[in-house]
Design a protein around this motif. Structure first.
Motif, mmCIF file in Angstrom:
data_model
loop_
_atom_site.group_PDB
_atom_site.id
_atom_site.type_symbol
_atom_site.label_atom_id
_atom_site.label_comp_id
_atom_site.label_asym_id
_atom_site.label_seq_id
_atom_site.Cartn_x
_atom_site.Cartn_y
_atom_site.Cartn_z
ATOM 1 N N SER A 174 -6.013 8.868 3.871
ATOM 2 C CA SER A 174 -6.305 8.068 2.750
ATOM 3 C C SER A 174 -5.091 6.953 2.393
ATOM 4 C CB SER A 174 -6.302 8.590 0.982
ATOM 5 O OG SER A 174 -7.802 8.789 0.925
ATOM 6 N N VAL A 175 -5.080 5.688 2.795
ATOM 7 C CA VAL A 175 -3.665 4.673 2.810
ATOM 8 C C VAL A 175 -3.869 4.812 1.206
ATOM 9 C CG1 VAL A 175 -2.466 3.041 3.259
ATOM 10 C CG2 VAL A 175 -3.897 4.196 4.850
ATOM 11 N N VAL A 176 -2.312 5.090 1.193
ATOM 12 C CA VAL A 176 -2.016 4.309 -0.355
ATOM 13 C C VAL A 176 -0.611 2.943 -0.483
ATOM 14 C CG1 VAL A 176 -1.063 5.527 -2.508
ATOM 15 C CG2 VAL A 176 -2.157 6.725 -0.648
ATOM 16 N N ASP A 177 -1.041 2.526 -1.587
ATOM 17 C CA ASP A 177 0.112 1.371 -2.303
ATOM 18 C C ASP A 177 -0.315 1.152 -3.471
ATOM 19 O OD1 ASP A 177 1.856 -0.736 -0.509
ATOM 20 O OD2 ASP A 177 0.014 -2.250 -0.629
ATOM 21 N N ALA A 178 1.025 0.914 -4.015
ATOM 22 C CA ALA A 178 1.052 0.085 -5.487
ATOM 23 C C ALA A 178 0.666 1.214 -5.928
ATOM 24 C CB ALA A 178 0.392 -1.346 -5.269
ATOM 25 N N GLY A 179 -0.194 2.549 -6.314
ATOM 26 C CA GLY A 179 -0.191 3.286 -6.952
ATOM 27 C C GLY A 179 -1.648 3.546 -6.771
ATOM 28 N N ARG A 180 -2.859 2.745 -5.306
ATOM 29 C CA ARG A 180 -3.651 3.592 -5.421
ATOM 30 C C ARG A 180 -3.958 3.700 -3.889
ATOM 31 N NH1 ARG A 180 -6.787 -1.945 -7.745
ATOM 32 N NH2 ARG A 180 -4.924 -2.184 -8.847
ATOM 33 N N GLU A 238 0.308 0.057 13.527
ATOM 34 C CA GLU A 238 -0.242 -1.296 13.203
ATOM 35 C C GLU A 238 -1.411 -1.424 12.285
ATOM 36 O OE1 GLU A 238 1.098 -3.317 17.387
ATOM 37 O OE2 GLU A 238 -1.464 -1.944 16.957
ATOM 38 N N ALA A 239 -2.731 -0.318 11.861
ATOM 39 C CA ALA A 239 -3.492 -0.296 10.870
ATOM 40 C C ALA A 239 -2.416 -0.190 9.509
ATOM 41 C CB ALA A 239 -3.874 1.345 11.420
ATOM 42 N N PHE A 240 -1.826 1.188 10.122
ATOM 43 C CA PHE A 240 -0.709 0.507 8.587
ATOM 44 C C PHE A 240 -0.334 -0.051 7.930
ATOM 45 C CE2 PHE A 240 2.950 1.809 6.494
ATOM 46 C CZ PHE A 240 2.580 2.774 5.218
ATOM 47 N N LEU A 241 0.317 -1.505 8.266
ATOM 48 C CA LEU A 241 1.030 -2.333 8.319
ATOM 49 C C LEU A 241 -0.055 -3.363 7.660
ATOM 50 C CD1 LEU A 241 3.745 -3.837 8.587
ATOM 51 C CD2 LEU A 241 2.990 -4.944 10.334
ATOM 52 N N HIS A 242 -1.558 -3.415 8.678
ATOM 53 C CA HIS A 242 -2.543 -4.274 8.764
ATOM 54 C C HIS A 242 -3.160 -3.806 7.162
ATOM 55 C CE1 HIS A 242 -5.989 -6.493 9.198
ATOM 56 N NE2 HIS A 242 -6.753 -5.676 8.292
ATOM 57 N N LEU A 243 -3.453 -2.347 6.517
ATOM 58 C CA LEU A 243 -3.526 -2.003 5.555
ATOM 59 C C LEU A 243 -3.034 -2.209 4.011
ATOM 60 C CD1 LEU A 243 -5.349 0.803 6.714
ATOM 61 C CD2 LEU A 243 -6.259 -1.417 5.976
ATOM 62 N N LYS A 279 -7.920 2.900 12.361
ATOM 63 C CA LYS A 279 -7.341 2.047 13.435
ATOM 64 C C LYS A 279 -8.286 0.880 13.296
ATOM 65 C CE LYS A 279 -5.043 5.810 16.044
ATOM 66 N NZ LYS A 279 -4.884 6.741 17.157
ATOM 67 N N ALA A 280 -9.786 1.534 13.757
ATOM 68 C CA ALA A 280 -10.634 0.471 14.158
ATOM 69 C C ALA A 280 -11.168 -1.139 13.107
ATOM 70 C CB ALA A 280 -11.551 1.267 13.872
ATOM 71 N N ARG A 281 -10.224 -0.175 11.624
ATOM 72 C CA ARG A 281 -10.531 -1.424 10.762
ATOM 73 C C ARG A 281 -9.535 -2.285 10.692
ATOM 74 N NH1 ARG A 281 -11.785 0.767 5.188
ATOM 75 N NH2 ARG A 281 -12.537 2.430 6.589
ATOM 76 N N SER A 282 -8.284 -2.255 11.122
ATOM 77 C CA SER A 282 -7.347 -3.297 10.946
ATOM 78 C C SER A 282 -7.392 -4.022 11.979
ATOM 79 C CB SER A 282 -5.612 -1.858 11.711
ATOM 80 O OG SER A 282 -6.104 -1.789 12.682
ATOM 81 N N GLY A 283 -9.359 -4.230 12.700
ATOM 82 C CA GLY A 283 -9.193 -5.305 13.762
ATOM 83 C C GLY A 283 -9.013 -4.444 14.932
ATOM 84 N N ALA A 284 -8.583 -5.164 15.163
ATOM 85 C CA ALA A 284 -8.878 -5.479 16.392
ATOM 86 C C ALA A 284 -7.589 -5.050 16.940
ATOM 87 C CB ALA A 284 -7.968 -6.652 15.852
#
Lengths: 326, 266
Positions: A209-215, A305-310, A226-231
């Motif tokens: 689960s990728v967490v950012d800004a409390g959610r 990259e996925a992480f950065l993207h998400l 990986k797939a979802r971060s596009g591309a």
């Protein structure tokens, strides 16, 4: 708790410090027997979430159940079912390793003799038998972390929270800790792990689960994320840096996406949706525009990259556009 | 609270008492330090200043002084309480305790238990020291034990003050710095070293009503040591105040400390 009951359920958790929303509608479901990785940068709310679920922190809103018990209404049952190993080793530094484990065993209401026996077993299992009677304050970082993990395992927890368990550990200690976690999972313990290391999440977690800004902003297996971060991305190296602007115009038109430039290595890259078609189209268009290409590669995104993207989508997009404009 | 929960609260408190006593055993130099201060006070005040000190009525100044030193030692123990609690609260280990299915009160009751055991140890050393310099109890063992009981009661009250202090200032170094300036005037403005009736009127009144003075006066009375009496209501009712002050202190401070401790889950 049967196996259909999730080991951890968080439903819209909120926690506010002044104007800061440490948890801002945090939702999470961890199936029993699985390993869930909470991945996010410092300050994303991972530790706050773990502390809330482990009954250490009262949250302002939402509901949470751990091992089938309501965290707010039944904290003692939750505490009896969990183990917690934090970022900083939570052991008594004055006491010896053995005294620590016996103490924590007795506070879990084991009879003295059972607590002593269990302490000896754990000291052996975690390679601390030689240092058992030295005060924990003299232990190395890796030893202290192992003692801390052992302290969470005195009675086998149904849910184990690991808050950045390997931060600051050398690779050998880290691998040892990973092995210990894997064998626990094999015995049926559910693990909720927070980490800043993609590798760790990739190695241990069934789902991330990728967490950012409390959610939680994204959830899935490592491959799904990986797939979802596009591309996928196409990366091209042109013969001469002078060709980069022309190449960028062509690739941007064909790929229909912003292009990233690196003048040092005369490289440009862009996300592509349909790998093979895009590759053929871009190469044909570049040949038509008479831009000489030295090298080309298609690659899948890394979890990085996925992480950065998400988590940092806008910031990253803005930087790419700025570079194209330059 | 059900009987089972109360039972665990007591067991857990006892286990934590054991943990805190192991700390003492593992750092004996600290105990030596704590003994050296009161022993020094006995020697310095008893022999150096004692020759110039007067005791109301008649009697030996050293015999007057000893109950005061017993009580003063209890007061200085507050510093240890506060810094130990601050050490616990400031480190990760408190998270460990709070994530265990143990009674939440045990961290505090275990501290109080260990402090009373420590106080007994300190008092034993001081009693031996006192006997060596000529102090005696003169009204029987029963009264003497009652005096010791009152001194320990004050120690329990001071433990809660120390716990609150340690939770408010969660930095052990700060705690040790602020305890002395708080504790020293409290002993100076009491009957520990000088009988209140020998002080200027207003100072004497302050000293007579000082909670420390109540316990000291009661202990002098029960030990049969000199310096009893004085005209003030406080001096006349020392025994009552020696129970009343600590009980009042516990009633006020302990709930504050518990609330502060619970707010660690902020």
């Amino acid at each position: 708790m049967n196996h259909e009951t999730p080991a951890v359920v968080a439903d819209g958790l909120r926690k506010t410090y002044g104007r800061t929303h440490a948890l801002d509608g945090f939702d999470l479901t961890v199936p029993a027997g699985s390993v869930c990785g909470l991945l996010g940068p410092n300050g994303a709310g991972k530790t706050t979430a773990v502390r809330a679920l482990a009954t250490l922190l009262r949250f302002d809103g939402g509901h949470a159940r751990v091992a089938g018990y309501d965290v707010t209404r039944d904290p003692e049952r939750v505490r009896a079912a969990i183990g917690l190993t934090g970022q900083y080793a939570a052991v008594d530094e004055t006491l010896s390793g053995r005294q620590n484990l016996v103490l924590f065993g007795r506070l879990r209401h084991l009879p003295v003799r059972v607590a002593r026996r269990r302490a000896d077993e754990l000291l052996d299992q975690f390679g601390l038998a030689d240092a058992a009677d030295r005060s924990a304050g003299t232990y190395s970082g890796g030893m202290r972390r192992r003692l801390d993990l052992a302290a969470s395992l005195i009675t086998r927890p149904r849910v184990l929270f690991l808050d950045e368990p390997t931060t600051g550990l050398d690779p050998r200690s880290r691998n040892g800790l990973w092995d210990a976690v894997r064998s626990l999972v094999a015995e049926g313990t559910t693990v909720l792990l927070t980490t800043q290391y993609l590798e760790e999440a990739d190695q241990l977690a069934d789902r991330i689960s990728v967490v950012d800004a409390g959610r939680v902003v994204a959830e899935g297996t490592s491959a799904e994320l990986k797939a979802r971060s596009g591309a996928d991305r196409i990366e091209l190296v042109v013969r001469d840096a002078g060709h980069l602007p022309a190449a960028a115009r062509v690739v941007e038109r064909v790929a229909g996406a912003p292009v990233t430039l690196d003048r040092e290595i005369r490289q440009l890259s862009a996300p592509v949706t349909d790998r093979i078609t895009a590759l053929a189209d871009i190469l044909r268009a570049l040949r038509d525009a008479e831009v000489p290409v030295e090298d080309v590669v298609l690659r899948r995104p890394t979890l990085d990259e996925a992480f950065l993207h998400l988590t940092g989508h806008r910031a990253a997009g803005a930087r790419e556009r700025a570079e194209v404009a330059a | 609270m059900t009987a089972g929960r109360l039972g665990w609260a007591i067991t857990d408190g006892w286990v934590m008492t054991g943990r805190n006593m192991r700390h003492v055993i593992r750092s004996p130099e600290e105990i030596v330090l704590y003994f050296s201060l009161p022993i020094m006070f006995v020697l310095v005040f008893g022999y150096v200043f004692g020759s110039g000190m007067a005791v109301p009525g008649d009697g030996s100044y050293r015999e007057f002084l000893l109950p005061g030193v017993f009580v003063m030692t209890m007061l200085y123990g507050l510093g240890a309480t506060a810094s130990q609690i601050a050490v616990d609260a400031g480190r990760g280990v408190v998270d460990r305790f709070r994530s265990l299915p143990m009674a939440r009160s045990a961290l505090l009751t275990g501290r109080a238990g260990a402090d009373v055991l420590r106080a007994l140890l300190e008092l034993s050393v001081l009693v031996v020291c006192g006997l060596l310099v000529g102090w005696r109890w003169r009204d029987g063992l029963g009264d003497a034990l009652l005096a010791v009981g009152l001194i320990l009661l004050l120690r329990v009250a001071l433990t809660w003050v120390g716990i609150l202090l340690g939770l408010l200032v969660p930095n052990p170094d700060t705690v040790s710095v602020i305890v002395f300036p708080l504790a020293f005037p409290l002993t100076a403005l009491s009957n520990v070293f000088v009988a209140p009736e020998l002080l200027p009127d207003w100072l004497g009144a302050v000293a007579a009503w000082n909670p420390l003075s109540a316990t000291v006066a009661a202990a002098r009375e029960l030990f049969g040591n000199p310096g009893i009496g004085g005209d003030s209501w406080a001096a006349q009712h020392a025994l009552l105040l020696a129970v009343g002050w600590p009980v009042l202190l516990i009633a006020v401070v302990a709930p504050l400390a518990v609330r502060r401790y619970q707010r660690l889950s902020r």
